[in-house]
Every structure is written in C-alpha cells, then in structure tokens.
Design an enzyme around this catalytic site. Structure first.
Site, short mmCIF file in Angstrom:
data_model
loop_
_atom_site.label_atom_id
_atom_site.label_comp_id
_atom_site.label_asym_id
_atom_site.label_seq_id
_atom_site.Cartn_x
_atom_site.Cartn_y
_atom_site.Cartn_z
N ARG A 227 -52.55 28.01 52.58
CA ARG A 227 -53.59 29.25 52.78
C ARG A 227 -54.90 28.46 52.82
O ARG A 227 -55.43 27.73 51.90
CB ARG A 227 -53.56 30.26 51.94
CG ARG A 227 -54.59 31.50 52.28
CD ARG A 227 -54.06 31.98 53.62
NE ARG A 227 -54.58 33.55 53.54
CZ ARG A 227 -54.64 34.12 54.88
NH1 ARG A 227 -54.35 33.46 55.94
NH2 ARG A 227 -55.20 35.42 54.89
N THR B 70 -51.05 35.13 64.30
CA THR B 70 -50.17 33.97 63.63
C THR B 70 -48.95 33.38 64.73
O THR B 70 -49.00 34.02 65.64
CB THR B 70 -49.51 34.34 62.37
OG1 THR B 70 -48.64 35.75 62.47
CG2 THR B 70 -50.17 34.79 61.35
N THR C 207 -51.13 30.20 60.84
CA THR C 207 -52.17 31.10 61.59
C THR C 207 -53.61 30.23 61.77
O THR C 207 -53.79 29.47 60.85
CB THR C 207 -52.31 32.23 60.82
OG1 THR C 207 -53.19 33.12 61.26
CG2 THR C 207 -52.76 32.04 59.26
N GLU D 60 -60.48 32.79 59.24
CA GLU D 60 -59.66 33.47 58.15
C GLU D 60 -60.13 34.13 56.92
O GLU D 60 -59.69 35.19 56.37
CB GLU D 60 -58.62 32.13 57.35
CG GLU D 60 -57.22 32.76 57.27
CD GLU D 60 -56.56 32.97 58.24
OE1 GLU D 60 -56.12 34.21 58.45
OE2 GLU D 60 -56.21 32.21 59.07
N GLY E 162 -48.15 38.71 63.82
CA GLY E 162 -48.57 40.30 63.84
C GLY E 162 -49.65 40.77 62.95
O GLY E 162 -49.63 41.92 62.92
N GLY E 163 -50.37 39.69 62.38
CA GLY E 163 -51.45 40.43 61.15
C GLY E 163 -50.89 41.19 60.15
O GLY E 163 -49.81 40.86 59.48
#
Length: 594
Positions: free
Chosen positions: A116, A403, A421, A447, A498-499
């Site tokens: 991340r 993503t 993503t 992000e 899809g968030g």
C-alpha cells in the site's frame, strides 16, 4: 436455495452484490459515483481449466501470465508479469505509480504482502483542507500533488518474488517492455476511459500522450506505444525496484508532485527511498465449510466482507428475495459503520479490544444482527466489539475509487490473489516519464484521498483514518483465498476492482459460490449497493419491479444506476476436473490457461 431460484432472476445475489458495492464513506444524494466508467457488458461463458490459469482485466495481460505458467513459472511469477502488462494496457486502474495487496499460497504457507502507498513524512491531518479549514472538493484533491502517496507496488512485487518466485525477475518484466515498445491496440474501454477523464486533460504531459493533436482520445484500435515506460522497465529488469525509489526516476516523480501548478505536494526523494513493503499476518475466518483468508488492516476488505456474511448467517434462513435483499442492505450498513469507526493503518491505530478479530467474533455479530428489523434503519451506528471505547470519530462519507484484480492458480496448486490500484481512474492524472524525456511514462496515484478529507468529527475527536506522515490509507481492496476447513485444500482465489464497493462484490461472489453458482454465474449476477447511507443503489435494468416495490415498502430508498464491478475468480471444480474461471462481463477481463 436451488438453481431454479437463481435462474429466475438471481435477485438475492444481485442485492447482495449491490449492497456490497458502494463505498462506506460515500453518500451522493442521487447518483453513485462509480470508481471507473461503465462500459457495455460482454457475454462471457466462463472457462474450464485442467491444470492452471490466470483471470485478469485485459486479454493481453492474462495471456502473458498464462505463458509464464507454460514456461515453468509459478503462480507468483505469472501474477507479476500480468500486473506489469496491466500497467501498460490498463493505465486507468493500476501501474508502477500505485500500490497493491497480495495474497500468495505456495502449497504450505500463506503470505499477505502489503504494498500500500504511504503518506509522505510531511503529510498532516489537514492535508486536504483549504485555507478556511474546509475539505477541498474531491476533484480538486485528486488532481493535485497533495494526493500522491509513495508508490509501493513494484517494491512489494520484488520482495515477494525474492521469497517465492521461480523464473528470473528480468524474464517477468520483458513482456511488458516488448508491448510498450511495439504498441498495443487501444480497447473500447480504454478509449472511453480516456474520453471521460478530466484529470488527463488537465495535465499537459498526459494530454499530449493520451490524445491526438486535435485533442481527441486515441480511437479504438490505435496502436499506442509507450517509449518512456519501456525505458523505465528496462532499468527495472536490470536493477530492480530501487529504480523507482532513487536516482533519475525518483527525482522525476518528486518534480511532478512538488511542481503541481495549483496544489503541490510534499513528497520528496527521502520518502521514496524509505518505502518498504510489509509482510503481514493474513486474517482467516471460518465461514460455513470454508476458511476464507484475506488482508488485515490497512485493508478494511476482509473484515467488512466477513462481517457482512457473518451478520447474514446470524439471522434465521429466508428464501424470500426481497427480504434477503433488505437484510443485505441492513447488514452492509452495520459493517460499514464499524469500518468507518475503527479500520485504519494498524501502526497508528489500535484494534478494538486489542484484536481485529473482535470485529468478527460470533457473539458480537449475533448482537449486531439483532439490530436488523423488518424496517430500514436508515443509517447504523458503530458497535463496541470487545468493549471498545469509541476514542475516534467515524469517518464522513466520501468517494473511493478504482483498482484491478488478478487471480492465478498453477499446476502445483499454488495460488495468488493480487489487487492493485492507482485509486481514481488514471490516478492523479499526473504522467511521469521517469526522467527519460520520452513520450509516455506511468501515472502517479491519488491514493492519499483514501484518507479522511475531514480529519475530525463534529465533536472534535480525530478520525482513525486521518492523514499522518508515513501512514497507509485505509483500503477496501479484498484479495481473497478460500480453503476447505476440513482438509486445508485451496478452493478458490478471487477479488475485484470497485473502490469501496469491492467489499460488496467479493462478499456477493463468495455467497454465490457457496450457494452453488459457477464462477461465471457469480460474476454475472446483478448488484445492489449500500454504504451505511439512507440511499441504496440497484444495478440499472437488472431488478424486478416486485423487489424494488418490496424494498420501498420496507422503508428502503433505492435508485438505479450503472455499477461496473470487475470480479475475477478461479474455483476448484467441485466435480474434481481442475478449475472453473469467471470474468466479470462489465469489463474486458478474461480467463486464460490450460
């Protein structure tokens, strides 16, 4: 529930998927702000595989991954090569400038890799507040240097490869280099995504690359080359992921962020150099006959998915489609209330009751499920798992974005679920050429807009998911591996873009598979979304009038909209004949393998 019920509308799963598809933090008054544009659905038949295969969001990427498997690579190798090609052919969804979560099963050990993005050291909770202390409009926050986090995908993939890859790193990078140099045909989805992107038009470098001299997006079929990305990847093949975190490429990233003409960010070369992926302990949850495994925080995905499914299983069985849809919406409200209250980077925020599993404790879920009544609750309040004290304010609603997802199994039974993503479609819209001076390059993420735009609640308490230097923003990415509880065999690998709606898509797919749907049927099923908001969204044209009327009679506010999911799932064939694959008809993904 028998197959006849599913064949006649599959309304229950549609509602489930919908309820899981809207972000917990998002409450637009009349329309769901989809993470990426919706395109015309494609009829897909699913795929049966005897030995191995890849499900990914673009045919070129899936074919590259499948070829890696044929050449003796393992599931991890195939996922890496697939992702690097997606960075070229699906730039709206992922790339070198973004982040990822990876679950990798080598037949004995399950690893959960956190790639991340992180906030630069200079980030503060006021990151997205204007001079008057008000949150910036989301569009302005996205298209800015402030939104760019330190990318983590490449270093994470390299670290995972060092531990578990089989083929040489350079071999895995080579297909993306060749495609970037030779070019690929612009697909309908990419063409339409470019046309719809305000971020790309706002950035001179991106505008020059993605549009022609007349300002029109490249047409479908246009052969698009990316010389700058090819040059960067050639260095990555030789020198590894450090290329992105030091030297000329890092300097080019910093220049793009710090010299944004209106909203520059603080990201600097020391932030890039300091980034490290993290190998975390996966969270595994027993559910029915399965052991479902996913990512821990800073992903909210697994916890919210399994909360939702656990809440439903705590209720008496029902075969009425409207009742089951109503329950799905209410369970989603409860799960998203806890998500907004508790889930954030565990380095900065303690788990409620000292353990994230408190949110999934059966007694807690039974207590919460008792709140689901015949009438809509409107919005839910968070619970207090493990007697947790509500030290934080719940995060206010805000959009979350897109993503891509890759599922892989190999002939030895190893598997990968990789969700990756750059956040919004085309991320921040800032195109970086890596200091090459060549056309193209890679897009930088936005992000950091996954942090709370408003860092405090009305009572002045801080929000758990507020921006802080070095912190990783909360995510909904939900790469998932499923095992048999009895013998430990791998049964499935799945995930979706899809968030905030990823949680819903994955939970709905798990529910469908558990009820006997094939992977393709589960991916095809219609959606219904709720994110602890008064309004729920039904996938346009997929719901019977009877269900809509029934929901409204229970006090649910519902509205139809396009809901572009992107499920990719591979499941062990229950008949023992290899694997079954499904790719979402709402996007251009495919299943490829042998």
């Amino acid at each position: 529930m028998n197959r006849t019920f599913w064949r006649h509308g599959r309304t229950w799963l549609a509602l489930l998927l919908s309820a899981l598809a809207l972000p917990a933090c998002q409450a637009p008054p009349s329309r769901w702000e989809a993470p990426e544009i919706a395109t015309a659905p494609q009829v897909k038949a699913g795929r049966a595989l005897q030995r191995q295969g890849v499900a990914a969001a673009h045919p070129l990427a899936a074919e590259v991954g499948a070829q890696v498997l044929r050449d003796g690579g393992n599931a991890l190798d195939a996922a890496i090569a697939t992702q690097l090609v997606l960075a070229l052919v699906e730039p709206q969804s992922s790339g070198l400038g973004g982040g990822a979560f990876l679950l990798s099963w080598d037949g004995r050990q399950l690893q959960a890799w956190d790639g991340r993005e992180t906030a630069p050291a200079g980030a503060t909770p006021a990151l997205f507040l204007d001079a008057q202390g008000r949150p910036l409009p989301m569009a302005q926050a996205i298209a800015s240097g402030r939104s760019v986090g330190v990318p983590g995908t490449l270093r994470m993939l390299e670290a995972a490869h060092r531990r578990g890859g089989r083929l040489a790193w350079a071999r895995l990078v080579q297909p993306a280099i060749e495609l970037a140099e030779q070019g690929f045909a612009v697909s309908l989805r990419l063409h339409q995504s470019i046309a719809a992107s305000a971020q790309l038009r706002a950035d001179p470098a991106a505008r020059a690359f993605f549009f022609d001299a007349q300002g029109q997006p490249w047409p479908v079929g246009h052969r698009l080359t990316n010389p700058a990305l090819a040059a960067v990847l050639r260095r990555v093949a030789r020198e590894g992921a450090d290329v992105l975190h030091s030297g000329a490429v890092a300097a080019a990233i910093v220049q793009r962020v710090q010299h944004h003409p209106e909203r520059p960010g603080t990201l600097n070369e020391s932030d890039l150099a300091a980034y490290q992926p993290r190998l975390r302990e996966p969270i595994c949850t027993d559910w029915r006959d399965w052991r479902v495994c996913g990512m821990p925080p800073p992903s909210s995905g697994h916890i919210a998915v399994m909360q939702l499914l656990g809440l439903l299983d705590a209720l008496p069985p029902s075969t009425d489609p409207t009742e089951r849809a109503h329950r799905w919406i209410e369970a989603a409200r409860l799960a998203y209330a806890d998500r907004a209250q508790y889930l954030a980077d565990p380095t900065f925020v303690e788990a409620p009751g000292g353990d994230w599993q408190q949110l999934l404790a059966p007694a807690y879920l039974r207590q919460r499920a008792a709140l689901i009544q015949p009438r809509a609750m409107g919005t839910a309040s968070p619970g207090q798992p493990g007697g947790a004290r509500l030290a934080f304010a719940p995060q206010a609603s805000q959009p979350e974005h897109g993503t891509s997802h890759i599922s892989v199994v190999d002939a030895q039974g190893r598997a990968v679920a990789l969700t990756t993503t750059i956040e919004a479609g085309f991320g921040s819209g800032l195109l970086c050429d890596g200091g090459t001076g060549l056309p193209g390059g890679f897009l930088l993420n936005n992000e950091l807009t996954d942090f709370a735009m408003q860092p405090t609640g009305a009572d002045g308490r801080p929000v758990a998911n507020r921006a802080e230097g070095g912190k990783r923003p909360r995510s909904s990415m939900s790469p998932t591996l499923v095992f048999d509880r009895r013998d430990g065999r791998l049964l499935a690998t799945l995930g979706s873009p899809g968030g905030g709606a990823i949680i819903h898509f994955v939970a709905g797919t798990l529910q469908g598979l558990a009820e006997g749907l094939t992977p393709q049927q589960a991916a095809d099923a219609p959606h219904l979304l709720n994110f602890n908001t008064p309004l729920s969204w039904l996938e346009r044209g997929r719901w019977s009038p009877e269900v809509v009327r029934g929901l409204r009679a229970r006090g649910q506010q519902v509205q139809e909209d396009e809901i572009p999911s992107g499920i990719h799932v591979l499941q062990r064939d229950p008949a023992g004949r290899g694997w079954l694959g499904g790719a979402d008809p709402r996007r251009e993904g495919v299943v490829v393998g042998d």
